[in-house]
Design a protein around this motif. Structure first.
Motif, PDB file in Angstrom:
ATOM      1  N   ALA A 129       5.784  -5.321   2.686  1.00 42.01           N
ATOM      2  CA  ALA A 129       4.341  -5.189   2.876  1.00 42.01           C
ATOM      3  C   ALA A 129       3.771  -4.343   1.748  1.00 42.01           C
ATOM      4  CB  ALA A 129       4.025  -4.557   4.227  1.00 42.01           C
ATOM      5  N   GLN A 130       2.609  -4.719   1.290  1.00 35.60           N
ATOM      6  CA  GLN A 130       1.888  -3.954   0.284  1.00 35.60           C
ATOM      7  C   GLN A 130       0.427  -3.881   0.700  1.00 35.60           C
ATOM      8  OE1 GLN A 130       3.472  -7.014  -0.815  1.00 35.60           O
ATOM      9  NE2 GLN A 130       5.403  -5.886  -0.921  1.00 35.60           N
ATOM     10  N   GLY A 131      -0.221  -2.782   0.360  1.00 37.21           N
ATOM     11  CA  GLY A 131      -1.629  -2.672   0.692  1.00 37.21           C
ATOM     12  C   GLY A 131      -2.152  -1.265   0.523  1.00 37.21           C
ATOM     13  N   ILE A 132      -3.367  -1.062   1.017  1.00 36.42           N
ATOM     14  CA  ILE A 132      -4.047   0.235   0.968  1.00 36.42           C
ATOM     15  C   ILE A 132      -4.014   0.848   2.365  1.00 36.42           C
ATOM     16  CG2 ILE A 132      -6.180   1.447   0.421  1.00 36.42           C
ATOM     17  CD1 ILE A 132      -4.868   0.109  -1.972  1.00 36.42           C
ATOM     18  N   VAL A 133      -3.682   2.123   2.422  1.00 39.20           N
ATOM     19  CA  VAL A 133      -3.579   2.812   3.717  1.00 39.20           C
ATOM     20  C   VAL A 133      -4.966   3.031   4.323  1.00 39.20           C
ATOM     21  CG1 VAL A 133      -2.890   4.947   4.860  1.00 39.20           C
ATOM     22  CG2 VAL A 133      -1.409   3.934   3.108  1.00 39.20           C
ATOM     23  N   LYS A 134      -5.102   2.584   5.562  1.00 34.42           N
ATOM     24  CA  LYS A 134      -6.338   2.807   6.312  1.00 34.42           C
ATOM     25  C   LYS A 134      -6.325   4.174   6.961  1.00 34.42           C
ATOM     26  CE  LYS A 134      -8.883   0.871  10.278  1.00 34.42           C
ATOM     27  NZ  LYS A 134      -8.881  -0.221  11.285  1.00 34.42           N
ATOM     28  N   ARG A 135      -5.149   4.553   7.508  1.00 31.71           N
ATOM     29  CA  ARG A 135      -5.004   5.861   8.156  1.00 31.71           C
ATOM     30  C   ARG A 135      -3.543   6.093   8.494  1.00 31.71           C
ATOM     31  NH1 ARG A 135      -7.301   7.146  13.458  1.00 31.71           N
ATOM     32  NH2 ARG A 135      -5.489   8.486  13.459  1.00 31.71           N
ATOM     33  N   SER A 136      -3.177   7.346   8.675  1.00 35.21           N
ATOM     34  CA  SER A 136      -1.837   7.675   9.150  1.00 35.21           C
ATOM     35  C   SER A 136      -1.817   7.579  10.667  1.00 35.21           C
ATOM     36  CB  SER A 136      -1.430   9.081   8.697  1.00 35.21           C
ATOM     37  OG  SER A 136      -2.372  10.039   9.153  1.00 35.21           O
ATOM     38  N   GLY A 167      -6.442   5.611   1.781  1.00 39.87           N
ATOM     39  CA  GLY A 167      -6.767   5.208   0.420  1.00 39.87           C
ATOM     40  C   GLY A 167      -5.582   5.092  -0.515  1.00 39.87           C
ATOM     41  N   ALA A 168      -4.392   5.544  -0.066  1.00 34.85           N
ATOM     42  CA  ALA A 168      -3.206   5.489  -0.929  1.00 34.85           C
ATOM     43  C   ALA A 168      -2.680   4.057  -1.029  1.00 34.85           C
ATOM     44  CB  ALA A 168      -2.115   6.403  -0.384  1.00 34.85           C
ATOM     45  N   LYS A 169      -2.137   3.702  -2.207  1.00 35.46           N
ATOM     46  CA  LYS A 169      -1.466   2.425  -2.374  1.00 35.46           C
ATOM     47  C   LYS A 169      -0.052   2.552  -1.822  1.00 35.46           C
ATOM     48  CE  LYS A 169      -4.011   0.987  -6.507  1.00 35.46           C
ATOM     49  NZ  LYS A 169      -3.911   0.569  -7.938  1.00 35.46           N
ATOM     50  N   LEU A 170       0.384   1.535  -1.091  1.00 42.32           N
ATOM     51  CA  LEU A 170       1.668   1.626  -0.415  1.00 42.32           C
ATOM     52  C   LEU A 170       2.413   0.303  -0.511  1.00 42.32           C
ATOM     53  CD1 LEU A 170       3.453   3.488   1.357  1.00 42.32           C
ATOM     54  CD2 LEU A 170       2.322   2.518   3.358  1.00 42.32           C
ATOM     55  N   SER A 171       3.704   0.414  -0.778  1.00 34.70           N
ATOM     56  CA  SER A 171       4.578  -0.755  -0.808  1.00 34.70           C
ATOM     57  C   SER A 171       5.851  -0.392  -0.064  1.00 34.70           C
ATOM     58  CB  SER A 171       4.895  -1.143  -2.256  1.00 34.70           C
ATOM     59  OG  SER A 171       5.718  -2.296  -2.309  1.00 34.70           O
ATOM     60  N   ILE A 226      10.264   2.737   0.221  1.00 40.02           N
ATOM     61  CA  ILE A 226       8.827   3.009   0.210  1.00 40.02           C
ATOM     62  C   ILE A 226       8.419   3.569  -1.146  1.00 40.02           C
ATOM     63  CG2 ILE A 226       9.133   5.344   1.167  1.00 40.02           C
ATOM     64  CD1 ILE A 226       6.496   4.930   2.692  1.00 40.02           C
ATOM     65  N   GLY A 227       7.207   3.207  -1.566  1.00 40.42           N
ATOM     66  CA  GLY A 227       6.678   3.726  -2.821  1.00 40.42           C
ATOM     67  C   GLY A 227       5.232   3.312  -2.990  1.00 40.42           C
ATOM     68  N   ALA A 228       4.634   3.738  -4.091  1.00 43.73           N
ATOM     69  CA  ALA A 228       3.260   3.342  -4.389  1.00 43.73           C
ATOM     70  C   ALA A 228       3.196   1.904  -4.889  1.00 43.73           C
ATOM     71  CB  ALA A 228       2.654   4.288  -5.426  1.00 43.73           C
TER      72      ALA A 228
END
Length: 216
Positions: free
Chosen positions: A107-114, A150-154, A173-175
């Motif tokens: 999965a890749q995307g932008i974090v909506k919230r923790s 707002g963080a990029k996540l992969s 996990i990484g950006a």
């Protein structure tokens, strides 16, 4: 029955936005449209999915961990009645509900919230497309910068897909896909670099040498 009387706990109200799903494919919480997070014990998954839908109006009574905008639910009042946490032994037979489809997933995307566990500990994140990312608590702390809004996540790991949500239990996990690091599944007892005291195998000498038996 839960030892806390829910009617004496603080109450929040709102509209259910989406369910939160654990690695087993169970619903263990939900988000409200105002951003509030509600943690629900997974043994209530079948009842929650039966009585609540996205768009449902709910009233939640529970415990609010310090410093986190979330509630660990003890009772949820729904249009179909009250869901009360009577403990794991009261788990309903959920055989009538769908079983999650498990398999490797990325999965890749932008974090909506923790998102968090019942004590407010960070457990992962929700991406803007609604997919849920889970990590062990100690690793969620280590990778906390990647789990902020707002963080990029992969991620790459083991996925569980249901009609009410998709989750990835991260193993890497990484950006970005190129910067991913391995996720540990077990917390080190004393930290990754800790080594216990070494014993040199020699007997300890007495602090004071015995007096000379021939001394006058």
């Amino acid at each position: 029955m839960h030892w806390i009387d829910p009617d004496h706990l603080p109450e929040i109200t709102g509209t259910v936005d989406q369910f939160l799903v654990n690695k087993h494919g169970e619903a263990d919480g939900f988000l409200l449209t105002d951003g509030e997070e509600v943690h629900v014990p997974p043994h209530l998954s079948a009842r929650l999915l039966r009585d609540v839908l996205p768009g449902s109006q709910v009233k939640v009574r529970g415990v609010r961990p310090r410093g986190v905008r979330m509630v660990a639910a003890v009772a949820i009042d729904t249009p179909n009645g009250r869901i009360l946490d009577d403990g794991p032994d009261a788990r309903e037979n959920d055989g009538a509900f769908e079983k999650a489809k498990h398999g490797p997933m990325t999965a890749q995307g932008i974090v909506k919230r923790s998102i968090h566990g019942p004590k407010g500990e960070t457990r992962g994140a929700v991406l803007e497309d609604g997919r849920i990312i889970r990590l062990p608590p100690h690793e969620a702390e280590r990778f906390s910068a990647l789990l902020t809004k707002g963080a990029k996540l992969s991620v790459a790991g083991e996925g569980a897909t249901t009609s009410f949500g998709t989750v990835v239990e991260a193993r890497e996990i990484g950006a970005s896909a190129e910067t991913m690091k391995a996720v540990g599944t077990k917390k080190p007892k004393h930290g990754p670099d800790h080594k216990g005291p070494k014993q040199d195998g020699k007997k300890h000498r007495p602090k004071h040498a015995p007096k000379d038996a021939h001394a006058g």
